[in-house]
Design an enzyme around this catalytic site. Structure first.
Site, mmCIF file in Angstrom:
data_model
loop_
_atom_site.group_PDB
_atom_site.id
_atom_site.type_symbol
_atom_site.label_atom_id
_atom_site.label_comp_id
_atom_site.label_asym_id
_atom_site.label_seq_id
_atom_site.Cartn_x
_atom_site.Cartn_y
_atom_site.Cartn_z
ATOM 1 N N LYS A 11 0.821 -1.219 0.000
ATOM 2 C CA LYS A 11 0.000 0.000 0.000
ATOM 3 C C LYS A 11 0.859 1.275 0.000
ATOM 4 O O LYS A 11 2.064 1.218 0.275
ATOM 5 C CB LYS A 11 -0.923 -0.031 1.217
ATOM 6 C CG LYS A 11 -1.934 -1.176 1.189
ATOM 7 C CD LYS A 11 -2.953 -1.007 2.312
ATOM 8 C CE LYS A 11 -3.986 -2.122 2.293
ATOM 9 N NZ LYS A 11 -5.050 -1.896 3.302
ATOM 10 N N TYR A 51 -12.344 -1.810 -3.859
ATOM 11 C CA TYR A 51 -12.900 -2.010 -2.510
ATOM 12 C C TYR A 51 -14.428 -1.896 -2.483
ATOM 13 O O TYR A 51 -15.000 -1.635 -1.416
ATOM 14 C CB TYR A 51 -12.286 -1.007 -1.531
ATOM 15 C CG TYR A 51 -10.897 -1.397 -1.051
ATOM 16 C CD1 TYR A 51 -10.701 -2.537 -0.274
ATOM 17 C CD2 TYR A 51 -9.785 -0.618 -1.347
ATOM 18 C CE1 TYR A 51 -9.441 -2.886 0.193
ATOM 19 C CE2 TYR A 51 -8.513 -0.967 -0.889
ATOM 20 C CZ TYR A 51 -8.357 -2.102 -0.114
ATOM 21 O OH TYR A 51 -7.112 -2.453 0.350
ATOM 22 N N PHE A 59 -15.644 3.697 6.871
ATOM 23 C CA PHE A 59 -14.280 4.090 6.529
ATOM 24 C C PHE A 59 -14.012 4.047 5.022
ATOM 25 O O PHE A 59 -12.876 4.260 4.585
ATOM 26 C CB PHE A 59 -13.266 3.195 7.264
ATOM 27 C CG PHE A 59 -13.437 1.716 7.020
ATOM 28 C CD1 PHE A 59 -12.960 1.114 5.870
ATOM 29 C CD2 PHE A 59 -14.088 0.923 7.963
ATOM 30 C CE1 PHE A 59 -13.121 -0.241 5.648
ATOM 31 C CE2 PHE A 59 -14.252 -0.436 7.749
ATOM 32 C CZ PHE A 59 -13.765 -1.029 6.588
ATOM 33 N N ARG A 87 -2.034 -14.306 4.474
ATOM 34 C CA ARG A 87 -2.712 -13.632 5.594
ATOM 35 C C ARG A 87 -1.955 -13.845 6.904
ATOM 36 O O ARG A 87 -1.915 -12.957 7.751
ATOM 37 C CB ARG A 87 -4.170 -14.083 5.666
ATOM 38 C CG ARG A 87 -4.945 -13.604 4.432
ATOM 39 C CD ARG A 87 -6.388 -13.999 4.443
ATOM 40 N NE ARG A 87 -7.167 -13.273 5.451
ATOM 41 C CZ ARG A 87 -7.556 -12.006 5.322
ATOM 42 N NH1 ARG A 87 -7.235 -11.314 4.247
ATOM 43 N NH2 ARG A 87 -8.277 -11.436 6.262
ATOM 44 N N THR A 93 -5.473 -7.240 10.554
ATOM 45 C CA THR A 93 -5.722 -5.956 9.866
ATOM 46 C C THR A 93 -5.249 -4.772 10.700
ATOM 47 O O THR A 93 -4.631 -3.841 10.189
ATOM 48 C CB THR A 93 -7.235 -5.812 9.581
ATOM 49 O OG1 THR A 93 -7.665 -6.954 8.846
ATOM 50 C CG2 THR A 93 -7.543 -4.557 8.784
ATOM 51 N N ARG A 104 2.429 -6.509 9.178
ATOM 52 C CA ARG A 104 1.709 -5.357 9.729
ATOM 53 C C ARG A 104 2.256 -4.965 11.102
ATOM 54 O O ARG A 104 2.287 -3.774 11.442
ATOM 55 C CB ARG A 104 0.212 -5.656 9.774
ATOM 56 C CG ARG A 104 -0.408 -5.551 8.364
ATOM 57 C CD ARG A 104 -1.781 -6.067 8.328
ATOM 58 N NE ARG A 104 -2.473 -5.786 7.073
ATOM 59 C CZ ARG A 104 -3.523 -6.468 6.657
ATOM 60 N NH1 ARG A 104 -3.998 -7.465 7.389
ATOM 61 N NH2 ARG A 104 -4.106 -6.160 5.521
ATOM 62 N N ASN A 114 -2.134 0.241 6.704
ATOM 63 C CA ASN A 114 -1.636 -1.032 7.245
ATOM 64 C C ASN A 114 -0.737 -1.811 6.288
ATOM 65 O O ASN A 114 -0.660 -3.031 6.337
ATOM 66 C CB ASN A 114 -2.801 -1.887 7.778
ATOM 67 C CG ASN A 114 -3.785 -2.284 6.694
ATOM 68 O OD1 ASN A 114 -3.666 -1.837 5.566
ATOM 69 N ND2 ASN A 114 -4.733 -3.132 7.042
ATOM 70 N N HIS A 117 -2.187 -5.458 1.621
ATOM 71 C CA HIS A 117 -3.521 -6.072 1.477
ATOM 72 C C HIS A 117 -3.327 -7.486 0.947
ATOM 73 O O HIS A 117 -2.398 -7.734 0.177
ATOM 74 C CB HIS A 117 -4.373 -5.285 0.467
ATOM 75 C CG HIS A 117 -5.596 -6.041 0.024
ATOM 76 N ND1 HIS A 117 -6.756 -6.045 0.747
ATOM 77 C CD2 HIS A 117 -5.794 -6.869 -1.042
ATOM 78 C CE1 HIS A 117 -7.639 -6.832 0.133
ATOM 79 N NE2 HIS A 117 -7.073 -7.348 -0.953
ATOM 80 N N GLU A 128 -10.018 -10.377 -7.394
ATOM 81 C CA GLU A 128 -9.013 -9.327 -7.191
ATOM 82 C C GLU A 128 -7.857 -9.444 -8.181
ATOM 83 O O GLU A 128 -7.343 -8.433 -8.673
ATOM 84 C CB GLU A 128 -8.503 -9.375 -5.745
ATOM 85 C CG GLU A 128 -9.584 -8.970 -4.755
ATOM 86 C CD GLU A 128 -9.094 -8.932 -3.324
ATOM 87 O OE1 GLU A 128 -9.897 -8.565 -2.448
ATOM 88 O OE2 GLU A 128 -7.918 -9.254 -3.059
HETATM 89 P P1 CMP Z 1 -7.471 -4.479 3.657
HETATM 90 O O1 CMP Z 1 -6.964 -5.839 3.967
HETATM 91 O O2 CMP Z 1 -6.858 -3.773 2.519
HETATM 92 O O3 CMP Z 1 -9.057 -4.560 3.414
HETATM 93 C C1 CMP Z 1 -9.932 -3.498 3.715
HETATM 94 C C2 CMP Z 1 -9.238 -2.374 4.379
HETATM 95 O O4 CMP Z 1 -10.057 -1.457 5.048
HETATM 96 C C3 CMP Z 1 -8.338 -2.908 5.484
HETATM 97 O O5 CMP Z 1 -7.252 -3.597 4.946
HETATM 98 C C4 CMP Z 1 -7.994 -1.646 6.250
HETATM 99 O O6 CMP Z 1 -6.888 -0.975 5.728
HETATM 100 C C5 CMP Z 1 -9.257 -0.807 6.018
HETATM 101 N N1 CMP Z 1 -9.982 -0.670 7.268
HETATM 102 C C6 CMP Z 1 -10.575 -1.633 7.974
HETATM 103 N N2 CMP Z 1 -11.145 -1.109 9.094
HETATM 104 C C7 CMP Z 1 -10.880 0.214 9.073
HETATM 105 C C8 CMP Z 1 -11.184 1.288 9.941
HETATM 106 N N3 CMP Z 1 -11.881 1.100 11.058
HETATM 107 N N4 CMP Z 1 -10.746 2.524 9.596
HETATM 108 C C9 CMP Z 1 -10.044 2.718 8.448
HETATM 109 N N5 CMP Z 1 -9.734 1.735 7.592
HETATM 110 C C10 CMP Z 1 -10.139 0.498 7.902
#
Ligand code: CMP
Length: 139
Positions: A11, A51, A59, A87, A93, A104, A114, A117, A128
């Site tokens: 990212k 997404y 969010f 994962r 996450t 992470r 984070n 992905h 994807e």
């Molecule tokens: P990702 O694995 O890319 O899939 C969805 C993304 O949404 C996740 O990682 C986070 O980066 C983001 N995400 C999930 N929860 C939150 C949150 N509470 N606030 C902001 N971003 C979020």
């Protein structure tokens, strides 16, 4: 165990901090192959499309803003049990809940920023991967 493919994204927070090589090296050292790779700067619309499953989440706007804030590296990882393995290597996450040694835990600064992905299921991995790569680009 089955050989699988999964989509991985380095990212914008991680590309900004010059972490592309460290993250790719970690996947390779864990036995996953890079079957396809491209550096790209997602438009806001591309981030929203990727997404789309999260579009009702509070969010969503913040997520798409961040994902289009700088370049990403999109990759297809291939290997035994690649979806779950990726994962495990990424960790939870939210980096505050991620296990020691995970990407992470090492590199993410918040749940939003984070670092990486990874697809969460075989069905989503197919969707994807197809979002970013033609079949002829995956080797
Ligand atoms: P990702 O694995 O890319 O899939 C969805 C993304 O949404 C996740 O990682 C986070 O980066 C983001 N995400 C999930 N929860 C939150 C949150 N509470 N606030 C902001 N971003 C979020």
């Amino acid at each position: 165990m089955a050989i699988e493919r999964t989509l991985s994204i380095v990212k914008p927070d991680a590309t900004r901090r010059n972490l592309i090589g460290k993250i790719i090296a970690r996947f390779e050292s864990e036995g996953l192959r890079i079957a396809a790779v491209r550096k790209t700067h997602l438009s806001r619309r591309e981030a929203e499309g990727f997404y789309a499953v999260h579009k009702e989440r509070p969010f969503f706007g913040e997520l798409c803003e961040f994902m289009s804030s700088g370049p990403c590296v999109v990759m297809v990882l291939e290997g035994e049990n690649a979806i779950v393995r990726n994962r495990e290597i990424m960790g939870a996450t939210n980096p505050a809940q991620a296990a020691e040694g995970t990407l992470r835990k090492l590199f993410a600064t918040s749940v939003g920023e984070n670092a990486v992905h990874g697809s969460d299921s075989p069905d989503n991995a197919k969707i994807e991967i197809a979002y970013f790569f033609r079949e002829t680009e995956v080797h």
